[in-house]
Enzyme design. Structure first.
Site, PDB file in Angstrom:
ATOM      1  N   GLU A  39       0.851  -1.182   0.000  1.00 33.94           N
ATOM      2  CA  GLU A  39       0.000   0.000   0.000  1.00 33.94           C
ATOM      3  C   GLU A  39       0.892   1.240   0.000  1.00 33.94           C
ATOM      4  O   GLU A  39       1.673   1.455   0.927  1.00 33.94           O
ATOM      5  CB  GLU A  39      -0.900   0.018   1.246  1.00 33.94           C
ATOM      6  CG  GLU A  39      -1.685   1.296   1.411  1.00 33.94           C
ATOM      7  CD  GLU A  39      -2.378   1.396   2.763  1.00 33.94           C
ATOM      8  OE1 GLU A  39      -2.682   2.521   3.191  1.00 33.94           O
ATOM      9  OE2 GLU A  39      -2.607   0.351   3.402  1.00 33.94           O
ATOM     10  N   THR A  68      -4.734   5.815   2.138  1.00 34.85           N
ATOM     11  CA  THR A  68      -5.102   7.169   2.553  1.00 34.85           C
ATOM     12  C   THR A  68      -5.815   7.913   1.418  1.00 34.85           C
ATOM     13  O   THR A  68      -5.541   9.090   1.157  1.00 34.85           O
ATOM     14  CB  THR A  68      -3.874   7.974   3.045  1.00 34.85           C
ATOM     15  OG1 THR A  68      -3.010   7.115   3.777  1.00 34.85           O
ATOM     16  CG2 THR A  68      -4.307   9.086   3.993  1.00 34.85           C
ATOM     17  N   LYS A 128     -11.602  -1.965   6.567  1.00 37.40           N
ATOM     18  CA  LYS A 128     -10.385  -1.738   7.343  1.00 37.40           C
ATOM     19  C   LYS A 128     -10.775  -1.148   8.699  1.00 37.40           C
ATOM     20  O   LYS A 128     -11.293  -0.035   8.768  1.00 37.40           O
ATOM     21  CB  LYS A 128      -9.463  -0.773   6.588  1.00 37.40           C
ATOM     22  CG  LYS A 128      -8.168  -0.498   7.308  1.00 37.40           C
ATOM     23  CD  LYS A 128      -7.260   0.381   6.470  1.00 37.40           C
ATOM     24  CE  LYS A 128      -7.551   1.845   6.732  1.00 37.40           C
ATOM     25  NZ  LYS A 128      -6.492   2.718   6.153  1.00 37.40           N
TER      26      LYS A 128
END
Length: 211
Positions: A39, A68, A128
């Site tokens: 990521e 993000t 998440k």
């Protein structure tokens, strides 16, 4: 591609602050240890170019995605750069829709049962739970009681010591940051060897935890 892809990869290395020069050595070290999902967080300078470079070099060997991601515009740009998943710290319904429109794995961040269900009902593949370190593995068992059908993945406070506990508690995968790879450290041969060693140890622990 979705929950099964993330479950198979088991560990996502969360990389903040990578550069065009460092991403390939770091990714190689992780891959050698068996960690094959990366990521790249969006606050990283030149994040789209870093994603594109990693995706081009490794192809299907690595699952490269964006983290993000706060809005659908960023999601689309990341997908165009080669992202195979889009992680967010929060729920943005338009971001989920944009991600699914392009057939990419959607993993928004949520914390409460209401948020988790809301994200799932809007089409997220995996939720998440962030920041997971604030509640610990027991929270995942508690959520699985009333919501056993929703796949959860912890990030925030996950490390080499506790990752297995989250897997045992029902998490489909874990996101691990600087305890696995720290872009702020000099990428010496010794450090890259350490990254590979830790990645291999982490993958072994996860597989044992899965039984």
């Amino acid at each position: 591609m979705g929950i099964e892809e993330l479950k198979n990869r088991a560990v996502v290395a969360v990389i903040r602050g990578a550069t065009l020069e460092s991403i390939i050595p770091m990714a190689n070290a992780l891959k050698e240890g068996g960690v094959t999902a990366l990521e790249i967080t969006m606050e990283t300078q030149k994040a789209f170019a870093i994603i594109e470079k990693a995706a081009d070099v490794f192809g299907d060997d690595l699952l490269v995605g964006a983290g993000t991601v706060l809005d659908p515009e960023t999601a689309r740009a990341a997908i165009m750069a080669g992202s195979k998943f889009v992680f967010s710290p929060t729920i943005n319904v338009e971001t989920i829709r944009m991600t699914k429109r392009y057939g990419v794995i959607s993993v928004p961040g949520a914390f409460t049962p209401t948020e988790i269900l809301n994200a799932y009902e809007h089409g997220a593949d995996v939720i998440k739970v962030f920041p997971a370190g604030a509640v610990g593995p027991g929270y995942f068992k508690n959520i699985a009681g009333p919501l056993p059908h929703i796949p959860l993945m912890p990030t925030g406070g996950i490390n080499l010591q506790n990752a297995k506990d989250y897997i045992r508690a029902g998490a489909v995968a874990v996101g691990v940051g600087t305890s696995l790879v720290d872009p702020a450290k000099a990428l010496t041969e010794d450090y890259l060897f350490e990254v590979t060693h830790n990645a291999r140890k982490l993958m072994e622990e996860v597989q044992i935890a899965r039984g």
